[in-house]
Motif scaffolding. Structure first.
Motif, PDB file in Angstrom:
ATOM      1  N   ARG A   1     -43.636  -9.125 -32.870  1.00 39.34           N
ATOM      2  CA  ARG A   1     -43.470  -9.714 -34.202  1.00 39.34           C
ATOM      3  C   ARG A   1     -42.236 -10.605 -34.252  1.00 39.34           C
ATOM      4  O   ARG A   1     -42.261 -11.675 -34.853  1.00 39.34           O
ATOM      5  N   VAL A   2     -41.157 -10.150 -33.596  1.00 40.34           N
ATOM      6  CA  VAL A   2     -39.931 -10.962 -33.556  1.00 40.34           C
ATOM      7  C   VAL A   2     -40.184 -12.232 -32.750  1.00 40.34           C
ATOM      8  O   VAL A   2     -39.793 -13.333 -33.150  1.00 40.34           O
ATOM      9  N   LYS A   3     -40.860 -12.095 -31.631  1.00 38.95           N
ATOM     10  CA  LYS A   3     -41.129 -13.238 -30.758  1.00 38.95           C
ATOM     11  C   LYS A   3     -41.994 -14.298 -31.456  1.00 38.95           C
ATOM     12  O   LYS A   3     -41.786 -15.495 -31.277  1.00 38.95           O
ATOM     13  N   ARG A   4     -42.958 -13.844 -32.271  1.00 37.23           N
ATOM     14  CA  ARG A   4     -43.824 -14.779 -32.990  1.00 37.23           C
ATOM     15  C   ARG A   4     -43.181 -15.329 -34.256  1.00 37.23           C
ATOM     16  O   ARG A   4     -43.755 -16.190 -34.909  1.00 37.23           O
ATOM     17  N   GLY A   5     -42.007 -14.813 -34.623  1.00 38.24           N
ATOM     18  CA  GLY A   5     -41.312 -15.306 -35.801  1.00 38.24           C
ATOM     19  C   GLY A   5     -41.755 -14.665 -37.093  1.00 38.24           C
ATOM     20  O   GLY A   5     -41.402 -15.133 -38.176  1.00 38.24           O
ATOM     21  N   ILE A   6     -42.499 -13.596 -37.035  1.00 39.23           N
ATOM     22  CA  ILE A   6     -42.970 -12.911 -38.233  1.00 39.23           C
ATOM     23  C   ILE A   6     -41.846 -12.069 -38.828  1.00 39.23           C
ATOM     24  O   ILE A   6     -41.761 -11.900 -40.037  1.00 39.23           O
ATOM     25  N   GLU A   7     -40.999 -11.551 -37.954  1.00 39.58           N
ATOM     26  CA  GLU A   7     -39.930 -10.662 -38.390  1.00 39.58           C
ATOM     27  C   GLU A   7     -38.583 -11.224 -37.958  1.00 39.58           C
ATOM     28  O   GLU A   7     -38.466 -11.842 -36.902  1.00 39.58           O
ATOM     29  N   ASP A   8     -37.566 -10.993 -38.776  1.00 44.71           N
ATOM     30  CA  ASP A   8     -36.210 -11.434 -38.480  1.00 44.71           C
ATOM     31  C   ASP A   8     -35.697 -10.697 -37.231  1.00 44.71           C
ATOM     32  O   ASP A   8     -35.855  -9.475 -37.127  1.00 44.71           O
TER      33      ASP A   8
ATOM     34  N   VAL B   1     -33.378  -7.669 -37.980  1.00 45.48           N
ATOM     35  CA  VAL B   1     -34.130  -6.536 -38.535  1.00 45.48           C
ATOM     36  C   VAL B   1     -34.917  -5.843 -37.417  1.00 45.48           C
ATOM     37  O   VAL B   1     -34.955  -4.615 -37.338  1.00 45.48           O
ATOM     38  N   GLY B   2     -35.499  -6.638 -36.547  1.00 52.28           N
ATOM     39  CA  GLY B   2     -36.249  -6.080 -35.420  1.00 52.28           C
ATOM     40  C   GLY B   2     -35.372  -5.258 -34.498  1.00 52.28           C
ATOM     41  O   GLY B   2     -35.757  -4.175 -34.059  1.00 52.28           O
ATOM     42  N   ARG B   3     -34.160  -5.778 -34.207  1.00 54.73           N
ATOM     43  CA  ARG B   3     -33.236  -5.022 -33.347  1.00 54.73           C
ATOM     44  C   ARG B   3     -32.854  -3.689 -33.986  1.00 54.73           C
ATOM     45  O   ARG B   3     -32.778  -2.667 -33.301  1.00 54.73           O
ATOM     46  N   ARG B   4     -32.616  -3.703 -35.299  1.00 57.10           N
ATOM     47  CA  ARG B   4     -32.252  -2.451 -35.979  1.00 57.10           C
ATOM     48  C   ARG B   4     -33.405  -1.451 -35.932  1.00 57.10           C
ATOM     49  O   ARG B   4     -33.189  -0.259 -35.697  1.00 57.10           O
ATOM     50  N   ARG B   5     -34.620  -1.936 -36.152  1.00 57.04           N
ATOM     51  CA  ARG B   5     -35.779  -1.034 -36.120  1.00 57.04           C
ATOM     52  C   ARG B   5     -35.984  -0.447 -34.727  1.00 57.04           C
ATOM     53  O   ARG B   5     -36.266   0.745 -34.580  1.00 57.04           O
ATOM     54  N   ILE B   6     -35.825  -1.283 -33.705  1.00 52.80           N
ATOM     55  CA  ILE B   6     -35.969  -0.796 -32.324  1.00 52.80           C
ATOM     56  C   ILE B   6     -34.877   0.218 -32.011  1.00 52.80           C
ATOM     57  O   ILE B   6     -35.126   1.241 -31.373  1.00 52.80           O
TER      58      ILE B   6
ATOM     59  N   LEU C   1     -44.726   1.182 -30.632  1.00 51.71           N
ATOM     60  CA  LEU C   1     -44.056   0.616 -31.801  1.00 51.71           C
ATOM     61  C   LEU C   1     -43.006  -0.408 -31.395  1.00 51.71           C
ATOM     62  O   LEU C   1     -42.884  -1.468 -32.016  1.00 51.71           O
ATOM     63  N   GLN C   2     -42.242  -0.103 -30.340  1.00 51.52           N
ATOM     64  CA  GLN C   2     -41.244  -1.062 -29.856  1.00 51.52           C
ATOM     65  C   GLN C   2     -41.911  -2.368 -29.446  1.00 51.52           C
ATOM     66  O   GLN C   2     -41.433  -3.450 -29.781  1.00 51.52           O
ATOM     67  N   GLY C   3     -42.994  -2.269 -28.717  1.00 53.21           N
ATOM     68  CA  GLY C   3     -43.699  -3.466 -28.269  1.00 53.21           C
ATOM     69  C   GLY C   3     -44.225  -4.297 -29.425  1.00 53.21           C
ATOM     70  O   GLY C   3     -44.141  -5.526 -29.407  1.00 53.21           O
ATOM     71  N   SER C   4     -44.751  -3.632 -30.450  1.00 53.44           N
ATOM     72  CA  SER C   4     -45.283  -4.396 -31.584  1.00 53.44           C
ATOM     73  C   SER C   4     -44.151  -5.068 -32.359  1.00 53.44           C
ATOM     74  O   SER C   4     -44.300  -6.211 -32.812  1.00 53.44           O
ATOM     75  N   ILE C   5     -43.009  -4.399 -32.492  1.00 53.02           N
ATOM     76  CA  ILE C   5     -41.871  -5.022 -33.185  1.00 53.02           C
ATOM     77  C   ILE C   5     -41.366  -6.215 -32.382  1.00 53.02           C
ATOM     78  O   ILE C   5     -41.085  -7.288 -32.940  1.00 53.02           O
ATOM     79  N   GLU C   6     -41.257  -6.049 -31.062  1.00 57.70           N
ATOM     80  CA  GLU C   6     -40.789  -7.147 -30.213  1.00 57.70           C
ATOM     81  C   GLU C   6     -41.734  -8.350 -30.300  1.00 57.70           C
ATOM     82  O   GLU C   6     -41.286  -9.495 -30.347  1.00 57.70           O
TER      83      GLU C   6
END
Length: 127
Positions: free
Chosen positions: A98-105, A108-113, A91-96
């Motif tokens: 998404r953030v790297k590709r600009g899909i997620e803020d 928000v990504g840091r909070r989720r991680i 899950l951490q890898g997928s959030i990271e």
């Protein structure tokens, strides 16, 4: 052993549930793991059988010694399954990503991680 709270269940799920991180379809693993274990064993049996065919016939100490040396010169082939990754790491890898590709803020990504790490029990001071 008492009942687990939903929070405990989630924390244990992130830490102990495993996911296939190899990059192939997880359903195909049922067949491919067996196949990948089977192929090297078959190659080893074939190699040994070819060498031992040379010894058939009358017993000769010199020939049997040479054949035994040939048997053990080559290291047997083997295959080992790479372990699956913990759900929290996946899950951490997928959030990271998404953030790297600009899909997620990024915030928000840091909070989720951070939440995932807290649930895994891996909260650090840098979070």
């Amino acid at each position: 052993m008492g009942r687990k709270t939903p929070q405990e269940k989630k924390r244990l799920s992130y830490a102990k549930d495993r996911r296939n991180a190899y990059g192939e379809n997880d359903k195909s693993s049922r067949k491919s793991i067996r196949r990948n274990k089977r192929i090297p064993h078959r190659a080893n049996r074939h190699h040994d059988h070819q060498i031992l065919e040379a010894v058939l016939g009358a017993v000769d100490e010199l020939r049997s010694g040479a054949v035994e040396e040939r048997l053990y010169v080559r290291r047997p082939k083997r295959w080992k399954k790479s372990p699956d990754a913990a759900l929290g790491e996946i899950l951490q890898g997928s959030i990271e990503s998404r953030v790297k590709r600009g899909i997620e803020d990024p915030e928000v990504g840091r909070r989720r991680i951070r939440r995932i790490r807290q649930r895994q029990g891996k909260a650090t001071e840098e979070d």
